[in-house]
Scaffold this motif. Structure first.
Motif, PDB file in Angstrom:
ATOM      1  N   LEU A  59     -51.908  45.157  35.557  1.00 41.71           N
ATOM      2  CA  LEU A  59     -50.681  45.958  35.605  1.00 41.71           C
ATOM      3  C   LEU A  59     -50.973  47.380  36.089  1.00 41.71           C
ATOM      4  O   LEU A  59     -50.190  48.295  35.878  1.00 41.71           O
ATOM      5  CB  LEU A  59     -50.012  45.968  34.225  1.00 41.71           C
ATOM      6  N   ASN A  60     -52.124  47.530  36.716  1.00 34.70           N
ATOM      7  CA  ASN A  60     -52.537  48.767  37.407  1.00 34.70           C
ATOM      8  C   ASN A  60     -53.034  49.877  36.486  1.00 34.70           C
ATOM      9  O   ASN A  60     -53.011  51.046  36.854  1.00 34.70           O
ATOM     10  CB  ASN A  60     -51.406  49.306  38.299  1.00 34.70           C
ATOM     11  N   LEU A  61     -53.494  49.511  35.290  1.00 34.05           N
ATOM     12  CA  LEU A  61     -54.086  50.514  34.403  1.00 34.05           C
ATOM     13  C   LEU A  61     -55.606  50.497  34.535  1.00 34.05           C
ATOM     14  O   LEU A  61     -56.209  49.448  34.756  1.00 34.05           O
ATOM     15  CB  LEU A  61     -53.693  50.245  32.946  1.00 34.05           C
ATOM     16  N   ARG A  62     -56.189  51.684  34.362  1.00 37.30           N
ATOM     17  CA  ARG A  62     -57.644  51.834  34.372  1.00 37.30           C
ATOM     18  C   ARG A  62     -58.107  52.238  32.970  1.00 37.30           C
ATOM     19  O   ARG A  62     -57.313  52.339  32.054  1.00 37.30           O
ATOM     20  CB  ARG A  62     -58.045  52.894  35.410  1.00 37.30           C
ATOM     21  N   HIS A  63     -59.385  52.486  32.813  1.00 38.72           N
ATOM     22  CA  HIS A  63     -59.905  52.773  31.478  1.00 38.72           C
ATOM     23  C   HIS A  63     -59.436  54.126  30.934  1.00 38.72           C
ATOM     24  O   HIS A  63     -59.585  54.399  29.752  1.00 38.72           O
ATOM     25  CB  HIS A  63     -61.429  52.668  31.464  1.00 38.72           C
ATOM     26  N   GLY A  64     -58.886  54.953  31.807  1.00 38.40           N
ATOM     27  CA  GLY A  64     -58.263  56.202  31.353  1.00 38.40           C
ATOM     28  C   GLY A  64     -56.808  56.264  31.775  1.00 38.40           C
ATOM     29  O   GLY A  64     -56.275  57.351  31.980  1.00 38.40           O
ATOM     30  N   GLY A  65     -56.171  55.109  31.925  1.00 35.83           N
ATOM     31  CA  GLY A  65     -54.779  55.082  32.384  1.00 35.83           C
ATOM     32  C   GLY A  65     -54.740  55.097  33.901  1.00 35.83           C
ATOM     33  O   GLY A  65     -54.981  54.090  34.552  1.00 35.83           O
ATOM     34  N   ASN A  66     -54.487  56.286  34.476  1.00 34.64           N
ATOM     35  CA  ASN A  66     -54.465  56.426  35.932  1.00 34.64           C
ATOM     36  C   ASN A  66     -55.822  56.838  36.486  1.00 34.64           C
ATOM     37  O   ASN A  66     -55.976  57.000  37.693  1.00 34.64           O
ATOM     38  CB  ASN A  66     -53.403  57.443  36.359  1.00 34.64           C
ATOM     39  N   VAL A  67     -56.796  57.053  35.610  1.00 35.71           N
ATOM     40  CA  VAL A  67     -58.141  57.460  36.051  1.00 35.71           C
ATOM     41  C   VAL A  67     -59.175  56.556  35.386  1.00 35.71           C
ATOM     42  O   VAL A  67     -58.876  55.833  34.422  1.00 35.71           O
ATOM     43  CB  VAL A  67     -58.441  58.942  35.688  1.00 35.71           C
ATOM     44  N   SER A  82     -54.948  53.993  23.889  1.00 32.52           N
ATOM     45  CA  SER A  82     -54.601  52.760  24.593  1.00 32.52           C
ATOM     46  C   SER A  82     -55.723  51.741  24.459  1.00 32.52           C
ATOM     47  O   SER A  82     -56.909  52.104  24.464  1.00 32.52           O
ATOM     48  CB  SER A  82     -54.388  53.079  26.083  1.00 32.52           C
ATOM     49  N   VAL A  83     -55.357  50.451  24.374  1.00 33.82           N
ATOM     50  CA  VAL A  83     -56.390  49.413  24.381  1.00 33.82           C
ATOM     51  C   VAL A  83     -57.140  49.375  25.714  1.00 33.82           C
ATOM     52  O   VAL A  83     -58.156  48.693  25.829  1.00 33.82           O
ATOM     53  CB  VAL A  83     -55.827  48.000  24.084  1.00 33.82           C
ATOM     54  N   MET A  84     -56.678  50.142  26.702  1.00 38.04           N
ATOM     55  CA  MET A  84     -57.423  50.231  27.965  1.00 38.04           C
ATOM     56  C   MET A  84     -58.701  51.036  27.782  1.00 38.04           C
ATOM     57  O   MET A  84     -59.644  50.905  28.552  1.00 38.04           O
ATOM     58  CB  MET A  84     -56.556  50.881  29.057  1.00 38.04           C
ATOM     59  N   LEU A 139     -52.309  47.267  18.215  1.00 39.40           N
ATOM     60  CA  LEU A 139     -52.396  46.803  19.600  1.00 39.40           C
ATOM     61  C   LEU A 139     -51.341  47.525  20.421  1.00 39.40           C
ATOM     62  O   LEU A 139     -50.141  47.347  20.211  1.00 39.40           O
ATOM     63  CB  LEU A 139     -52.146  45.295  19.613  1.00 39.40           C
ATOM     64  N   ASP A 140     -51.774  48.367  21.369  1.00 40.53           N
ATOM     65  CA  ASP A 140     -50.794  49.177  22.097  1.00 40.53           C
ATOM     66  C   ASP A 140     -51.433  49.759  23.350  1.00 40.53           C
ATOM     67  O   ASP A 140     -52.652  49.932  23.423  1.00 40.53           O
ATOM     68  CB  ASP A 140     -50.311  50.332  21.197  1.00 40.53           C
ATOM     69  N   TYR A 141     -50.597  50.054  24.318  1.00 41.66           N
ATOM     70  CA  TYR A 141     -50.990  50.935  25.412  1.00 41.66           C
ATOM     71  C   TYR A 141     -50.530  52.332  25.032  1.00 41.66           C
ATOM     72  O   TYR A 141     -49.702  52.515  24.127  1.00 41.66           O
ATOM     73  CB  TYR A 141     -50.308  50.528  26.723  1.00 41.66           C
ATOM     74  N   SER A 142     -51.033  53.330  25.748  1.00 46.19           N
ATOM     75  CA  SER A 142     -50.674  54.702  25.413  1.00 46.19           C
ATOM     76  C   SER A 142     -49.242  55.027  25.821  1.00 46.19           C
ATOM     77  O   SER A 142     -48.714  54.494  26.794  1.00 46.19           O
ATOM     78  CB  SER A 142     -51.628  55.684  26.088  1.00 46.19           C
ATOM     79  N   HIS A 143     -48.650  55.933  25.060  1.00 53.45           N
ATOM     80  CA  HIS A 143     -47.305  56.421  25.349  1.00 53.45           C
ATOM     81  C   HIS A 143     -47.332  57.805  26.003  1.00 53.45           C
ATOM     82  O   HIS A 143     -46.280  58.375  26.287  1.00 53.45           O
ATOM     83  CB  HIS A 143     -46.466  56.461  24.066  1.00 53.45           C
ATOM     84  N   GLY A 144     -48.539  58.363  26.171  1.00 53.41           N
ATOM     85  CA  GLY A 144     -48.652  59.627  26.906  1.00 53.41           C
ATOM     86  C   GLY A 144     -48.142  60.851  26.185  1.00 53.41           C
ATOM     87  O   GLY A 144     -47.732  61.821  26.823  1.00 53.41           O
ATOM     88  N   PHE A 177     -56.805  64.118  29.928  1.00 53.40           N
ATOM     89  CA  PHE A 177     -55.345  63.969  29.829  1.00 53.40           C
ATOM     90  C   PHE A 177     -54.983  62.619  29.224  1.00 53.40           C
ATOM     91  O   PHE A 177     -55.612  61.607  29.509  1.00 53.40           O
ATOM     92  CB  PHE A 177     -54.711  64.059  31.224  1.00 53.40           C
ATOM     93  N   ASP A 178     -53.940  62.628  28.408  1.00 53.24           N
ATOM     94  CA  ASP A 178     -53.316  61.381  27.976  1.00 53.24           C
ATOM     95  C   ASP A 178     -52.562  60.822  29.189  1.00 53.24           C
ATOM     96  O   ASP A 178     -52.424  61.504  30.221  1.00 53.24           O
ATOM     97  CB  ASP A 178     -52.351  61.661  26.810  1.00 53.24           C
ATOM     98  N   TYR A 179     -52.085  59.601  29.091  1.00 61.29           N
ATOM     99  CA  TYR A 179     -51.339  58.983  30.197  1.00 61.29           C
ATOM    100  C   TYR A 179     -50.315  58.038  29.607  1.00 61.29           C
ATOM    101  O   TYR A 179     -50.601  57.311  28.652  1.00 61.29           O
ATOM    102  CB  TYR A 179     -52.307  58.218  31.106  1.00 61.29           C
ATOM    103  N   ASP A 180     -49.116  58.047  30.165  1.00 64.74           N
ATOM    104  CA  ASP A 180     -48.059  57.161  29.670  1.00 64.74           C
ATOM    105  C   ASP A 180     -48.170  55.804  30.357  1.00 64.74           C
ATOM    106  O   ASP A 180     -47.544  55.556  31.392  1.00 64.74           O
ATOM    107  CB  ASP A 180     -46.691  57.802  29.928  1.00 64.74           C
ATOM    108  N   ASP A 181     -48.990  54.931  29.755  1.00 66.66           N
ATOM    109  CA  ASP A 181     -49.191  53.593  30.337  1.00 66.66           C
ATOM    110  C   ASP A 181     -47.874  52.836  30.488  1.00 66.66           C
ATOM    111  O   ASP A 181     -47.573  52.266  31.539  1.00 66.66           O
ATOM    112  CB  ASP A 181     -50.090  52.741  29.423  1.00 66.66           C
ATOM    113  N   TRP A 182     -47.104  52.818  29.406  1.00 64.21           N
ATOM    114  CA  TRP A 182     -45.910  51.969  29.371  1.00 64.21           C
ATOM    115  C   TRP A 182     -44.923  52.312  30.473  1.00 64.21           C
ATOM    116  O   TRP A 182     -44.285  51.424  31.043  1.00 64.21           O
ATOM    117  CB  TRP A 182     -45.227  52.054  28.003  1.00 64.21           C
ATOM    118  N   SER A 183     -44.799  53.611  30.767  1.00 69.89           N
ATOM    119  CA  SER A 183     -43.835  54.003  31.797  1.00 69.89           C
ATOM    120  C   SER A 183     -44.367  53.784  33.201  1.00 69.89           C
ATOM    121  O   SER A 183     -43.625  53.935  34.172  1.00 69.89           O
ATOM    122  CB  SER A 183     -43.463  55.478  31.637  1.00 69.89           C
ATOM    123  N   ASN A 184     -45.644  53.456  33.294  1.00 70.30           N
ATOM    124  CA  ASN A 184     -46.255  53.344  34.618  1.00 70.30           C
ATOM    125  C   ASN A 184     -46.813  51.953  34.907  1.00 70.30           C
ATOM    126  O   ASN A 184     -47.612  51.795  35.838  1.00 70.30           O
ATOM    127  CB  ASN A 184     -47.355  54.390  34.767  1.00 70.30           C
TER     128      ASN A 184
END
Ligand SMILES: [Ca+2]
Ligand SMILES: [Ca+2]
Ligand SMILES: [Ca+2]
Ligand SMILES: [Ca+2]
Ligand SMILES: [Zn+2]
Ligand SMILES: [Zn+2]
Length: 458
Positions: A308-316, A326-328, A349-354, A416-423
């Motif tokens: 779903l296009n997430l990396r170990h730091g969200g967008n990084v 995030s579980v990422m 169990l969750d992805y980050s909300h940023g 930086f945090d990252y909003d996984d769910w919105s992305n």
């Protein structure tokens, strides 16, 4: 006007009277509006008639009768109420006496503005799916829920015969479909359990995302299956993986389903998974932790997150950021994310909300912790959480706390945090299927080794 008049003629003393009766005769009928058009079956509108006599005077209360020449297209009531029935043009006639007027009522239900195989008239744009004639989808958007599956495919099934509505896909809720195939080896099975998959389902459902698993639980979910493999090891996304996929994954699922293979391990290593970033293929290698529900669910959600296009730091790729919940992150893949503003995990169990503030590794304020306030956190492990202006490399494992402190990734940077769910990106399902070696375009994520303390070692 209609009525009776008495007329008297007088000459000298003589007079005579006569009565005459005038009755208005309908000479013309006009309708307002002059025609009707409908874009949705079942819609109604009324023709208002005006009847006049030969002198052009309106006859109030004139009796009007109604008829349709095309009742399969539109009907009309005794009060002039027209109801759209089906695609076409109906002639509606209003008659008063010997005068009449015919007007058209056009029903255009064959227009598909967004080319998604659903006519505009059934795409009611309410956001709620009711039936194939009231889909709730947007007539001007071929993918109303932005999940990379067209409205028509989710309502009618695909042209390739994949019955998405039977599988439960909704055209108004983002839908993720995933097929799980597994190896058995050494007296145990890597089949994901209902409990494990339910955890993943619940995590997505809490954010309004629908995930549909096929692990062979019974028709129509008959895609997931056991695969017999000699040693429980697969060759990453190599020849064996794609041979297994070709033999065990229906061709008409390509472009719609993610394909998760659960071997014991891949490439003979201890990595817990491999996944395409923004793709459709993933490997969840559950080694000897296959009975640890949280670890398995977290790893499936982690590998699916890469798809779903997430990396170990969200967008990084920056890993183990304490404020990236995030579980990422490797810190949270096996143990769930934090829920009390410490960098240590809490089984959620969750992805980050940023929502967390950034952390500047060259200017840390321990009193602000990771949530921007109490509780603070002792980043340099000197026994207090009071230091300000601190320089520390803090994107590292925080559980258990090591002594002496280990360092992070060797870089001092702003985390930086990252909003996984919105992305989340849903377009990975359209990734070219790498059945031919070297033909894949998607970047790969190679994921962390499973830790020894999750039920033994391999
Ligand atoms: Ca349409
Ligand atoms: Ca869709
Ligand atoms: Ca959907
Ligand atoms: Ca760092
Ligand atoms: Zn195994
Ligand atoms: Zn990963």
């Amino acid at each position: 006007a209609t009525g009776t008049a008495t007329i008297t003629a007088t000459s000298g003393s003589a007079s005579t009277t006569a009565t005459t009766t005038v009755s208005q005769v309908a000479s013309s009928v006009t309708l307002s509006p002059t025609s009707l058009s409908f874009t949705s079956v079942g819609d109604t509108a009324t023709f208002v008639p005006t009847v006049k006599d030969a002198g052009g005077t309106t006859i109030s209360g004139a009796t009007v009768t109604w008829a349709t020449l095309n009742s399969s297209v539109a009907t009309v009531s005794s009060a002039g109420l027209v109801t759209a029935i089906a695609d076409g043009t109906a002639m509606i006639t209003a008659t008063s006496g010997s005068a009449s007027r015919t007007a058209t009522a056009a029903v255009t239900c064959s227009v598909d503005t967004d080319s998604d195989r659903l006519y505009d008239c059934v795409e009611t744009n309410t956001g709620t799916y009711v039936s194939t004639s009231d889909t709730g989808t947007d007539p001007n958007d071929s993918d109303s829920d932005d999940d990379a599956i067209s409205d028509g495919d989710e309502v009618l099934g695909t042209l390739g015969g994949l019955d998405l509505p039977l599988l439960g896909a909704s055209p108004v809720i983002p839908t993720i479909l995933i097929e799980h195939d597994w190896f058995d080896d050494g007296g145990h099975s890597h089949k994901p359990t209902v409990a494990q998959l339910d955890m993943v389902t619940a995590s997505f459902a809490a954010q309004g995302v629908q995930i549909i698993h096929d692990y062979g639980q019974g028709a129509p979910f008959d895609g997931g299956n056991f695969i017999s493999d000699a040693d429980g090891d697969v060759d990453g996304f190599g020849t064996d993986y794609y041979a297994y996929k070709l033999a065990n994954f229906d061709a008409n699922r390509s472009g719609y389903f993610h394909y998760n293979l659960l071997p014991h391990q891949y490439n003979g290593g201890s990595s817990s998974g491999l996944a395409e970033i923004n793709g459709d293929d993933l490997i969840t290698a559950t080694h000897t932790f296959y009975t640890n529900d949280l670890a398995v669910a977290g790893t499936i959600q982690h590998e699916l997150g890469h798809n779903l296009n997430l990396r170990h730091g969200g967008n990084v790729n920056t890993n183990r950021k304490p404020n990236y919940n995030s579980v990422m992150s490797y810190n949270y893949q096996f143990y769930g994310v934090d829920d009390d503003c410490t960098p240590q995990e809490n089984g959620v169990l969750d992805y980050s909300h940023g929502v967390n503030p950034s952390l500047d590794e060259e200017n840390l304020n321990e009193t602000l912790g990771i949530c921007g306030g109490a509780p603070g956190w002792d980043w340099n492990q000197d026994g207090d959480a009071l230091d300000v202006g601190l320089i520390a490399d803090i994107n590292r494992d925080w559980n258990p706390l090591p002594s002496p402190p280990v360092v992070g990734d060797g870089d001092l940077e702003i985390l930086f945090d990252y909003d996984d769910w919105s992305n989340l990106s849903y377009t990975g399902i359209t990734d070219f299927d790498g059945a031919v070696a070297g033909s894949r375009e998607a970047e790969l994520a190679i994921c962390q080794a499973f830790p020894d303390n999750l039920f033994g070692t391999n």
